[in-house]
Design a protein around this motif. Structure first.
Motif, mmCIF file in Angstrom:
data_model
loop_
_atom_site.group_PDB
_atom_site.id
_atom_site.type_symbol
_atom_site.label_atom_id
_atom_site.label_comp_id
_atom_site.label_asym_id
_atom_site.label_seq_id
_atom_site.Cartn_x
_atom_site.Cartn_y
_atom_site.Cartn_z
ATOM 1 N N THR A 95 -49.287 15.982 -8.258
ATOM 2 C CA THR A 95 -48.966 17.220 -9.051
ATOM 3 C C THR A 95 -49.227 17.158 -10.390
ATOM 4 O O THR A 95 -48.591 16.465 -10.886
ATOM 5 C CB THR A 95 -47.618 17.736 -8.579
ATOM 6 N N LEU A 96 -50.334 17.783 -11.172
ATOM 7 C CA LEU A 96 -50.556 17.694 -12.335
ATOM 8 C C LEU A 96 -49.637 18.709 -13.329
ATOM 9 O O LEU A 96 -49.142 19.365 -12.942
ATOM 10 C CB LEU A 96 -52.103 18.004 -12.494
ATOM 11 N N LEU A 101 -51.256 22.301 -21.090
ATOM 12 C CA LEU A 101 -50.769 21.219 -21.552
ATOM 13 C C LEU A 101 -51.983 19.982 -21.523
ATOM 14 O O LEU A 101 -51.831 19.030 -22.295
ATOM 15 C CB LEU A 101 -49.613 20.499 -21.045
ATOM 16 N N ARG A 102 -53.167 19.945 -20.769
ATOM 17 C CA ARG A 102 -54.075 18.985 -20.562
ATOM 18 C C ARG A 102 -55.306 19.287 -21.502
ATOM 19 O O ARG A 102 -55.338 20.494 -21.894
ATOM 20 C CB ARG A 102 -54.425 18.854 -19.154
ATOM 21 N N HIS A 103 -55.955 18.317 -21.753
ATOM 22 C CA HIS A 103 -57.089 18.409 -22.677
ATOM 23 C C HIS A 103 -58.636 17.899 -21.965
ATOM 24 O O HIS A 103 -59.414 18.136 -22.750
ATOM 25 C CB HIS A 103 -56.928 17.495 -23.726
ATOM 26 N N GLY A 104 -58.390 17.782 -20.637
ATOM 27 C CA GLY A 104 -59.928 17.484 -19.915
ATOM 28 C C GLY A 104 -59.702 17.058 -18.490
ATOM 29 O O GLY A 104 -58.419 16.986 -18.134
ATOM 30 N N THR A 105 -60.821 16.515 -18.072
ATOM 31 C CA THR A 105 -60.904 15.974 -16.797
ATOM 32 C C THR A 105 -59.889 14.697 -16.689
ATOM 33 O O THR A 105 -59.907 13.732 -17.763
ATOM 34 C CB THR A 105 -62.165 15.704 -16.383
ATOM 35 N N ALA A 106 -59.098 14.252 -15.687
ATOM 36 C CA ALA A 106 -58.435 13.110 -15.401
ATOM 37 C C ALA A 106 -58.877 12.384 -13.881
ATOM 38 O O ALA A 106 -59.466 13.164 -13.301
ATOM 39 C CB ALA A 106 -57.090 13.565 -15.296
ATOM 40 N N THR A 107 -59.075 11.238 -14.068
ATOM 41 C CA THR A 107 -59.548 10.490 -12.736
ATOM 42 C C THR A 107 -58.586 9.877 -12.443
ATOM 43 O O THR A 107 -57.813 8.897 -12.933
ATOM 44 C CB THR A 107 -60.798 9.622 -13.146
ATOM 45 N N TRP A 108 -58.161 10.119 -10.921
ATOM 46 C CA TRP A 108 -57.049 9.072 -10.263
ATOM 47 C C TRP A 108 -57.357 8.183 -9.323
ATOM 48 O O TRP A 108 -58.613 8.614 -8.711
ATOM 49 C CB TRP A 108 -55.895 10.203 -9.920
ATOM 50 N N LYS A 133 -59.752 20.142 -15.532
ATOM 51 C CA LYS A 133 -58.317 20.336 -16.529
ATOM 52 C C LYS A 133 -57.599 21.775 -15.715
ATOM 53 O O LYS A 133 -56.358 21.504 -15.731
ATOM 54 C CB LYS A 133 -58.707 21.015 -17.773
ATOM 55 N N GLU A 134 -58.363 22.598 -15.094
ATOM 56 C CA GLU A 134 -57.639 23.657 -14.213
ATOM 57 C C GLU A 134 -56.988 23.272 -13.063
ATOM 58 O O GLU A 134 -56.307 24.010 -12.606
ATOM 59 C CB GLU A 134 -58.598 24.807 -14.260
ATOM 60 N N ALA A 135 -57.357 22.302 -12.447
ATOM 61 C CA ALA A 135 -57.020 21.792 -11.093
ATOM 62 C C ALA A 135 -55.064 21.630 -11.301
ATOM 63 O O ALA A 135 -54.848 21.130 -12.195
ATOM 64 C CB ALA A 135 -57.620 20.443 -10.671
#
Length: 270
Positions: A95-96, A101-108, A133-135
């Protein structure tokens, strides 16, 4: 009468072989692989924290939901047992933080290691996922190859023992490090056996020791019904059944051959 006697002996071979296998099958409950409750919406509650390395990995069982609150960039470790003949599917959900609060794409990424800390390949599943970012969440999964009872020393086959689950972010904007996230991990185990069963066995499962671990923690790293092993596998049943069918086929062929050679049987045209 001689042919009838042969057929009768062959037919009786099936029950005799099944009876020979019965003692081994009767002992199965003592060493059989566990049948955990299915995960998903019906999964039971598990631990609410995660370790930060292999030595501090938090133990959980298939069918449980393990959760943890963490910061983006942390390495989260859990460990679960897997026995011979089982196919393990690990699922993770992150859960992000709020998109604002985030600045871009994240890879998990979700990785699974065996008791020797060898990274195991996923037969299928989404092991790495990039989320926009919107996920609101990142969903990952990894289905391992079927755990084998034994393997060659040079092989990287999955073997019975502990399996470590590691969850972390592998790519994101620098400014997003440290943001709070909540992770959930669960595992399903399916008993496969049959075609993938082998008669080999390890001297001991690959379960590394835990420094300072309690008795309960050590027990959590083994299946509820203990580790399977030994010479018995369900392939013996199929081998016995194949032997009976081969004997019947041989007797039937012999009968046809004898019948064609008797007086009154079919003869070549003059």
């Amino acid at each position: 009468m001689r042919t009838v006697g042969i057929l009768t002996a062959a037919l009786m071979a099936g029950p005799v072989l099944a009876g020979a296998a019965a003692p081994a099958a009767a002992k199965a409950p003592a060493t059989a692989t566990p049948s955990p409750a299915p995960s998903g919406s019906g999964g039971t509650a598990g631990p609410t924290e995660a370790g930060t390395g292999f030595r501090t990995a938090t133990a959980f069982r298939p069918g449980q939901k393990a959760t943890a609150a963490a910061s983006t960039g942390d390495y989260l470790y859990w460990v679960l047992p897997a026995d011979a003949g089982q196919q393990v599917t690990v699922r993770a959900s992150v859960t992000l933080p709020e998109p604002a609060l985030r600045h871009g794409t994240a890879t998990w990424q979700l990785d699974v290691y065996d008791g020797l800390r060898r990274r195991q390949a996923c037969a299928y599943g989404t092991q790495t996922r990039a989320v926009a970012k919107e996920a609101g969440a990142a969903e990952l999964s990894c289905t391992l190859r079927t755990v084998r009872a034994g393997a060659e020393p040079w092989a990287n086959d999955p073997l019975p023992g502990s399996y470590y689950v590691r969850l972390t972010v592998v790519g994101l904007p620098q400014d997003d490090l440290g943001l709070p996230v909540r992770a959930q991990v669960e595992a399903d185990v399916k008993d496969v056996g049959g075609a993938v069963a082998v008669d080999a066995t390890l001297a001991e499962p690959l379960v590394p020791g835990i420094a300072g671990a309690s008795r309960e923690q050590r027990a959590a790293r083994a299946p509820e019904d203990g580790w399977a092993g030994g010479w018995w596998s369900d392939r013996w049943i199929w081998t016995a059944a194949g032997g009976v069918l081969a004997a019947l086929a041989g007797v039937f062929g012999y009968t046809l051959t004898r019948g064609s050679g008797r007086p009154g049987g079919s003869r070549p045209a003059a």
